[in-house]
Design a protein around this motif. Sequence first.
Motif, PDB file in Angstrom:
ATOM      1  N   MET A  80       0.761  -1.307   0.090  1.00  0.00           N
ATOM      2  CA  MET A  80      -0.106   0.081  -0.012  1.00  0.00           C
ATOM      3  C   MET A  80       0.899   1.349  -0.116  1.00  0.00           C
ATOM      4  SD  MET A  80      -3.471   1.342   0.513  1.00  0.00           S
ATOM      5  CE  MET A  80      -3.929  -0.325   0.883  1.00  0.00           C
ATOM      6  N   LEU A  81       0.909   2.059  -1.029  1.00  0.00           N
ATOM      7  CA  LEU A  81       1.544   3.174  -1.177  1.00  0.00           C
ATOM      8  C   LEU A  81       0.716   4.345  -0.684  1.00  0.00           C
ATOM      9  CD1 LEU A  81       4.041   4.799  -2.066  1.00  0.00           C
ATOM     10  CD2 LEU A  81       3.372   4.724  -4.262  1.00  0.00           C
ATOM     11  N   GLN A  82       0.982   5.117   0.279  1.00  0.00           N
ATOM     12  CA  GLN A  82       0.271   6.338   0.623  1.00  0.00           C
ATOM     13  C   GLN A  82       1.153   7.679   0.467  1.00  0.00           C
ATOM     14  OE1 GLN A  82       0.464   4.400   3.874  1.00  0.00           O
ATOM     15  NE2 GLN A  82      -1.549   3.415   3.926  1.00  0.00           N
ATOM     16  N   ARG A  83       0.377   8.491  -0.279  1.00  0.00           N
ATOM     17  CA  ARG A  83       1.221   9.739  -0.572  1.00  0.00           C
ATOM     18  C   ARG A  83       0.650  10.918  -0.609  1.00  0.00           C
ATOM     19  NH1 ARG A  83       4.535   8.682  -5.363  1.00  0.00           N
ATOM     20  NH2 ARG A  83       5.762   8.023  -3.923  1.00  0.00           N
ATOM     21  N   PHE A  84       0.989  12.099   0.056  1.00  0.00           N
ATOM     22  CA  PHE A  84       0.565  13.330   0.096  1.00  0.00           C
ATOM     23  C   PHE A  84       0.747  13.819  -1.131  1.00  0.00           C
ATOM     24  CE2 PHE A  84       0.488  12.578   4.725  1.00  0.00           C
ATOM     25  CZ  PHE A  84      -0.567  13.099   4.929  1.00  0.00           C
ATOM     26  N   ILE A  85      -0.406  14.536  -1.718  1.00  0.00           N
ATOM     27  CA  ILE A  85      -0.214  15.554  -2.796  1.00  0.00           C
ATOM     28  C   ILE A  85      -0.658  16.946  -2.163  1.00  0.00           C
ATOM     29  CG2 ILE A  85      -1.328  15.964  -4.990  1.00  0.00           C
ATOM     30  CD1 ILE A  85      -2.170  12.875  -4.967  1.00  0.00           C
ATOM     31  N   GLU A  86       0.110  17.988  -2.209  1.00  0.00           N
ATOM     32  CA  GLU A  86      -0.135  19.145  -1.723  1.00  0.00           C
ATOM     33  C   GLU A  86      -0.350  20.146  -2.721  1.00  0.00           C
ATOM     34  OE1 GLU A  86       2.652  22.590   0.427  1.00  0.00           O
ATOM     35  OE2 GLU A  86       3.186  20.700   1.112  1.00  0.00           O
ATOM     36  N   LEU A  87      -2.091  20.564  -2.295  1.00  0.00           N
ATOM     37  CA  LEU A  87      -2.553  21.589  -3.573  1.00  0.00           C
ATOM     38  C   LEU A  87      -2.008  22.990  -2.807  1.00  0.00           C
ATOM     39  CD1 LEU A  87      -6.013  20.275  -3.280  1.00  0.00           C
ATOM     40  CD2 LEU A  87      -4.240  19.656  -4.771  1.00  0.00           C
ATOM     41  N   GLY A  88      -1.804  23.305  -1.703  1.00  0.00           N
ATOM     42  CA  GLY A  88      -1.244  24.648  -1.222  1.00  0.00           C
ATOM     43  C   GLY A  88      -1.396  24.779   0.185  1.00  0.00           C
ATOM     44  N   GLU A  89      -1.687  25.973   0.531  1.00  0.00           N
ATOM     45  CA  GLU A  89      -1.839  26.369   1.933  1.00  0.00           C
ATOM     46  C   GLU A  89      -3.295  26.679   2.298  1.00  0.00           C
ATOM     47  OE1 GLU A  89       0.930  29.399   2.634  1.00  0.00           O
ATOM     48  OE2 GLU A  89       2.842  27.946   2.466  1.00  0.00           O
ATOM     49  N   GLY A  90      -4.099  26.495   1.558  1.00  0.00           N
ATOM     50  CA  GLY A  90      -5.479  26.647   1.894  1.00  0.00           C
ATOM     51  C   GLY A  90      -6.273  27.860   1.326  1.00  0.00           C
ATOM     52  N   TYR A  91      -5.787  28.574   0.319  1.00  0.00           N
ATOM     53  CA  TYR A  91      -6.466  29.656   0.143  1.00  0.00           C
ATOM     54  C   TYR A  91      -7.309  29.432  -1.188  1.00  0.00           C
ATOM     55  CZ  TYR A  91      -3.100  31.915   3.005  1.00  0.00           C
ATOM     56  OH  TYR A  91      -2.344  32.316   4.238  1.00  0.00           O
ATOM     57  N   SER A  92      -7.158  29.885  -2.475  1.00  0.00           N
ATOM     58  CA  SER A  92      -8.054  29.514  -3.288  1.00  0.00           C
ATOM     59  C   SER A  92      -7.974  27.718  -3.789  1.00  0.00           C
ATOM     60  CB  SER A  92      -7.632  29.952  -4.553  1.00  0.00           C
ATOM     61  OG  SER A  92      -6.400  29.805  -5.084  1.00  0.00           O
ATOM     62  N   ASP A  93      -6.852  27.231  -3.370  1.00  0.00           N
ATOM     63  CA  ASP A  93      -6.700  25.850  -3.390  1.00  0.00           C
ATOM     64  C   ASP A  93      -7.637  24.997  -2.647  1.00  0.00           C
ATOM     65  OD1 ASP A  93      -4.584  25.171  -1.104  1.00  0.00           O
ATOM     66  OD2 ASP A  93      -4.291  27.094  -1.840  1.00  0.00           O
TER      67      ASP A  93
ATOM     68  N   ILE B 207       2.215  10.297   7.748  1.00  0.00           N
ATOM     69  CA  ILE B 207       1.649   9.205   7.531  1.00  0.00           C
ATOM     70  C   ILE B 207       1.970   8.105   8.752  1.00  0.00           C
ATOM     71  CG2 ILE B 207       2.299   6.941   5.984  1.00  0.00           C
ATOM     72  CD1 ILE B 207       2.551   9.166   3.987  1.00  0.00           C
ATOM     73  N   GLY B 208       2.900   8.192   9.519  1.00  0.00           N
ATOM     74  CA  GLY B 208       3.232   7.398  10.526  1.00  0.00           C
ATOM     75  C   GLY B 208       2.105   7.365  11.677  1.00  0.00           C
ATOM     76  N   VAL B 209       1.530   8.991  11.894  1.00  0.00           N
ATOM     77  CA  VAL B 209       0.713   9.098  12.805  1.00  0.00           C
ATOM     78  C   VAL B 209      -0.751   8.527  12.341  1.00  0.00           C
ATOM     79  CG1 VAL B 209      -0.379  11.122  13.819  1.00  0.00           C
ATOM     80  CG2 VAL B 209       1.818  11.239  13.810  1.00  0.00           C
ATOM     81  N   LEU B 210      -0.837   8.964  11.159  1.00  0.00           N
ATOM     82  CA  LEU B 210      -2.207   8.354  10.759  1.00  0.00           C
ATOM     83  C   LEU B 210      -2.357   6.738  10.723  1.00  0.00           C
ATOM     84  CD1 LEU B 210      -2.922  10.959   7.618  1.00  0.00           C
ATOM     85  CD2 LEU B 210      -3.964  10.699   9.787  1.00  0.00           C
ATOM     86  N   ARG B 211      -1.524   5.980  10.303  1.00  0.00           N
ATOM     87  CA  ARG B 211      -1.174   4.554  10.521  1.00  0.00           C
ATOM     88  C   ARG B 211      -1.288   4.131  12.035  1.00  0.00           C
ATOM     89  NH1 ARG B 211       3.878   3.483   6.708  1.00  0.00           N
ATOM     90  NH2 ARG B 211       2.729   3.575   4.625  1.00  0.00           N
ATOM     91  N   MET B 212      -0.514   4.779  13.013  1.00  0.00           N
ATOM     92  CA  MET B 212      -0.783   4.452  14.462  1.00  0.00           C
ATOM     93  C   MET B 212      -2.097   4.583  14.938  1.00  0.00           C
ATOM     94  SD  MET B 212       2.711   5.565  16.239  1.00  0.00           S
ATOM     95  CE  MET B 212       1.881   6.626  17.087  1.00  0.00           C
ATOM     96  N   ASN B 213      -2.766   5.591  14.435  1.00  0.00           N
ATOM     97  CA  ASN B 213      -4.068   5.812  14.797  1.00  0.00           C
ATOM     98  C   ASN B 213      -5.295   5.232  14.056  1.00  0.00           C
ATOM     99  OD1 ASN B 213      -4.180   7.969  17.024  1.00  0.00           O
ATOM    100  ND2 ASN B 213      -2.797   8.696  15.744  1.00  0.00           N
ATOM    101  N   HIS B 214      -4.778   4.136  13.087  1.00  0.00           N
ATOM    102  CA  HIS B 214      -5.669   3.362  12.288  1.00  0.00           C
ATOM    103  C   HIS B 214      -6.772   4.162  11.418  1.00  0.00           C
ATOM    104  CE1 HIS B 214      -4.039   0.001  14.461  1.00  0.00           C
ATOM    105  NE2 HIS B 214      -4.312   0.496  15.537  1.00  0.00           N
ATOM    106  N   PHE B 215      -6.259   5.557  10.895  1.00  0.00           N
ATOM    107  CA  PHE B 215      -6.851   6.246   9.903  1.00  0.00           C
ATOM    108  C   PHE B 215      -6.746   5.692   8.550  1.00  0.00           C
ATOM    109  CE2 PHE B 215      -7.173   9.092  13.819  1.00  0.00           C
ATOM    110  CZ  PHE B 215      -8.511   8.773  13.899  1.00  0.00           C
ATOM    111  N   ILE B 216      -5.345   5.205   8.098  1.00  0.00           N
ATOM    112  CA  ILE B 216      -5.057   4.690   6.977  1.00  0.00           C
ATOM    113  C   ILE B 216      -4.432   3.332   7.329  1.00  0.00           C
ATOM    114  CG2 ILE B 216      -4.625   7.022   5.961  1.00  0.00           C
ATOM    115  CD1 ILE B 216      -1.588   6.791   6.264  1.00  0.00           C
TER     116      ILE B 216
END
Length: 130
Positions: A1-14, A116-125
């Motif tokens: 399972m490959l999990q990867r973040f795709i950064e869109l920006g900082e939360g303005y128009s993105d 990703i480690g935090v999300l895995r440890m908390n069973h969200f991914i």
Amino acid sequence: MLQRFIELGEGYSDLYELIEIAKSNQNRLHYLIRLDSTIDGQKVTSLVVALKPVEPGNYMPLYICREGIPQPEWKENKRFTLFETISNELNQEIVQLEVKPSTSFNEKTLYYQYIIGVLRMNHFIPPLKF
């Protein structure tokens, strides 16, 4: 399972793109996630749309608007309200976690590995699979 973040920006128009990703992928929506941090005394939030892995391929994208949105408890803002609105429309709860800020890491890649480690440890991914 490959999990990867795709950064869109900082939360303005993105942020509108992040919301559209959630809407158009309702059948693949895994979690809506709120990551809270503090940078230089400012309480900020990253918003994440995690989609279920595609088959075949086992690729799980995590779309993120990183640390550009003030925490709503600290400073009310329309951007977080838009994310809450889509959460209600899609009947999907927002998972909230307190994490270290990206400024604590020398590279963004290390920050995303940490998240990703935090999300895995908390069973969200799901766990890593080879």
